[in-house]
Design a protein around this motif. Structure first.
Motif: not given
Length: 202
Positions: A50, A87, A180
């Motif tokens: 990420v 992501a 996220v």
């Protein structure tokens, strides 16, 4: 895990070509290119990454931001402003080339899609431009620094990379950096970060 950039040195100014706003740019705009990033020493078992870019020095009073005649004090309360959220970056990825994910301003925002093989999330220009009929839209991917020109504080832009033990995060569409952070909780094997600075004051 370590991360670096050939576009700017850690803790040093970010060039205007990687910013959305620039004092000497056409119509006050910078190049809005994403900077180069590269990393190594990845933890064993990494299945994805990420990437987040966050300005931690964003003013919290919108009225003060709108009043260009009054300088924003250095000690004014600050919050986060997300400039990039990606992501599900592939586990084998080790480098993102400058300008490969963003190269200039896309009015109303870049669409949902991929950056370097990962899934683009929304950045905070989505909310910032929501009341502007000419600019409103969903801003996916990278859009660079544009601190208020009357802000006395030099802003810091943190590029944070997380190595995860899952190949894909379960995320809504569209998703934010907050989504996220919640989804990757308990899956982080390692983290690396660097930051650059930017100011339009003076």
């Amino acid at each position: 895990m370590h991360i670096h950039s050939n576009s700017f040195a850690h803790r040093q100014p970010i060039p205007a070509e990687f910013a959305l706003g620039a004092t000497a740019g056409k119509d006050g705009l910078g190049g809005n290119r994403n900077p180069h990033l590269a990393w190594n020493d990845v933890p064993d078992g990494t299945l994805s990454f990420v990437l987040l870019c966050i300005d931690t020095d964003a003013p919290t009073d919108g009225a003060l931001v709108a009043d260009a005649s009054t300088p924003i004090p250095v000690d004014h309360p600050r919050g986060d402003f997300v400039h990039w959220a990606v992501a599900n970056l592939p586990a084998g990825l080790r480098e993102i080339a400058a300008g490969s994910c963003s190269n200039g301003l896309t009015v109303s925002g870049k669409p949902a899609g991929t950056d370097a093989g990962g899934t683009r999330g929304l950045n905070d220009y989505t909310g910032w431009f929501a009341g502007d009929a000419a600019m409103a839209g969903q801003y996916h991917g990278y859009d660079g620094p544009y601190p208020p020109p009357h802000d006395l504080r030099v802003h810091r832009y943190f590029f944070r990379l997380f190595a995860l033990d899952v190949a894909t995060l379960a995320l809504p569409a569209p998703f934010t950096a907050g989504d996220v952070m919640r989804a990757m909780h308990g899956h982080v094997l390692g983290e690396a970060a660097l930051y650059g600075t930017y100011s339009l004051y003076g």
